[in-house]
Design an enzyme around this catalytic site. Structure first.
Site: not given
Ligand code: BG6
Length: 489
Positions: A92-93, A145, A175, A232, A237
């Site tokens: 449990d964190f 994130k 990412h 999101d 991104h």
């Molecule tokens: C995530 C979002 O960060 O990136 C998602 O929370 C999204 O909603 C995803 O689908 C898209 O990543 P990728 O690498 O599939 O383009």
């Protein structure tokens, strides 16, 4: 260490049985192991409240690898080796006693990498828990994130983490920065004087960034409905892509040199306040339609949906970077769920030559573009003008591509997943591909004023049919400047 300078360490995954860990983190670690990039001593400790026996958890992880790793990359020897690295602890964190047990288990493990694949609300407690049992000093923390939902909440989380971990041991994931072609933007821009000399308002008329997804909400309605596509996807991104495209050349490749330049771009983003919303922002929400011939429900008909929601699943923006380099060059950004195809693409449109000497009717043909496809099928295409071949053709112009398709050109059989690269970089102690605290905060500050402007305006998102390129307003947004989105069918 391996030849890649990966340190022997233990990767401790908080929230190890969640979707992110099963879908992305374990497959990425498995792939690194399969490619012999992990030193023998690397261990992976999976933590979560729901952890059961070792046999049950091994079976769960192998099951998810079989699901998320392509069959041709599943090698039984590598799987066996990978499972040997795994160990587990139910935890449990929020409980101090559980950190004592964790510290016992990690005795003698050396360098730790704590990956927080949990809601961000837990980050502060986990950091305090690790520090409470003297584990913080030898730990790098990896934060997923979204870090907060606005500037204020992201500051709270970042400050909680900073109480225990200095910035040089804090790795904030976006990412997209781990994607091969995104890193290639830096090589393309700064290793080719051909492009960098043209990379400004003198030569570029406008830039498009499209990040389209075919998927919908994928069972994440609870999270997504509070966020929306702007928080999101744009806050992180798309703004990161914009920064890499628009930044000035860093003085070297060190993490801080690159991040300093990105921050300058974020600071130069022109605010979009309520009086500018019309013509600069379009929000959309998908209604039922078809994706690849399959009927899909609308956003409000998704499981657990609140039928009154006015969260956007699509957003298109006209953004300006107010600095010397980009004066007068609009950046058009669009991103949405349930689009006709999965496509992440940047298109740089160059201006026409200053003096035109060809037949008047061919003038509209002149259109140099650099098209950078990030996914799928990574490629870079330069659209150039040539003469039509043939004795009967005279000086008739024709556009044609100079194309670099990565898999054809370099025989790259597979493009590594972004998480493979990012995990490797954390193990190497390199922060270039991670987002600094001030970057996140400037990105939130810009998004916050946009979101509050939209709220003040009170308009609902415009419906668009799943499987289309978004509401018609998105076409109008760019058409008002006499342009259109590149490649829309
Ligand atoms: C995530 C979002 O960060 O990136 C998602 O929370 C999204 O909603 C995803 O689908 C898209 O990543 P990728 O690498 O599939 O383009």
């Amino acid at each position: 260490m391996t030849s890649m300078n990966v340190e022997t360490c233990t990767v401790v995954i908080f929230g190890a049985m969640g979707d992110l860990a099963l879908r992305k983190l374990f497959p990425a670690l498995y792939q690194l192991d399969r490619m012999h990039l992990l030193p023998d001593g690397v261990r992976i400790m999976a933590l979560g409240l729901e952890i059961e026996t070792e046999a049950t958890e091994n079976a769960r992880i192998i099951g998810s690898l079989r699901r998320f790793v392509p069959a041709e990359e599943l090698d039984e020897d590598a799987l066996g080796r990978f499972v040997e690295r795994l160990c587990y602890q139910a935890m449990d964190f929020l409980l101090a006693e559980d950190y004592l047990l964790l510290a016992d288990r990690l005795e003698g493990h050396g360098q730790l990498i704590a990956y927080f694949a949990t809601p961000a609300a837990l980050y502060g407690s986990i950091c305090a828990g690790l520090a409470g049992v003297d584990l913080a000093g030898r730990t790098r923390v990896v934060l997923e994130k979204p870090i907060g939902h606005d500037l204020k909440s992201s500051r709270v989380i970042n400050n909680e983490v900073a109480q225990y971990f200095p910035e040089d041991r804090t790795y904030r994931i976006d990412h997209y920065l781990g994607k091969e072609t995104v890193q290639n933007l830096v090589a393309l821009r700064f290793a080719n004087s051909l492009f960098e000399t043209q990379w400004n308002h003198d030569y570029i008329s406008h830039v498009e960034i499209t990040v389209a997804e075919q998927v919908g909400i994928e069972g994440r309605w609870g999270y997504f409905d509070k966020a929306g596509q702007l928080r999101d996807m744009v806050q992180n991104h798309l703004l990161q892509l914009l920064c890499l495209l628009a930044m000035d050349p860093p003085s070297d490749l060190s993490a801080d040199s690159i991040r300093d330049e990105k921050v300058k771009v974020l600071k130069a983003l022109a605010p979009i306040n309520p009086s500018l919303l019309f013509g600069q922002v379009v929000r959309g929400q998908y209604v039922k339609g078809y994706i690849q011939g399959q009927a899909v429900p609308g956003y409000l008909d998704e499981p657990n949906a609140n039928a009154e929601s006015d969260t956007e699943t699509f957003v298109a923006l006209r953004v300006e970077v107010r600095n010397w380099r980009w004066a007068g060059v609009p950046f058009y950004l669009r991103t949405g769920k349930r689009m006709p195809e999965k496509l992440s693409q940047i298109v740089i449109h160059f201006k026409a030559p200053p003096h035109y000497i060809f037949a008047a009717e061919q003038r509209p043909l002149i259109d140099n573009k650099l098209i950078i496809k990030l996914q799928p099928n990574e490629s870079i295409t330069l659209q150039v003008m040539t003469k039509e071949q043939g004795l009967d053709k005279g000086m008739q112009l024709r556009g044609g591509p100079l194309q670099l398709n990565f898999s054809d050109a370099f025989g790259t059989s597979r493009v590594p997943d972004a998480y493979e690269r990012l995990l490797l970089e954390v193990m190497q102690g390199k922060q270039n591909l991670f987002v600094r605290k001030d970057e996140i905060e400037h990105a939130w500050a810009w998004c916050d004023q946009l979101i509050s402007g939209m709220r003040a305006q009170g308009e609902s998102p415009k419906p668009y049919v799943a499987g289309s390129w978004g509401p018609t307003g998105s076409i109008a947004l760019i058409a008002r400047d006499g342009r259109n989105w590149y490649g829309d069918a």
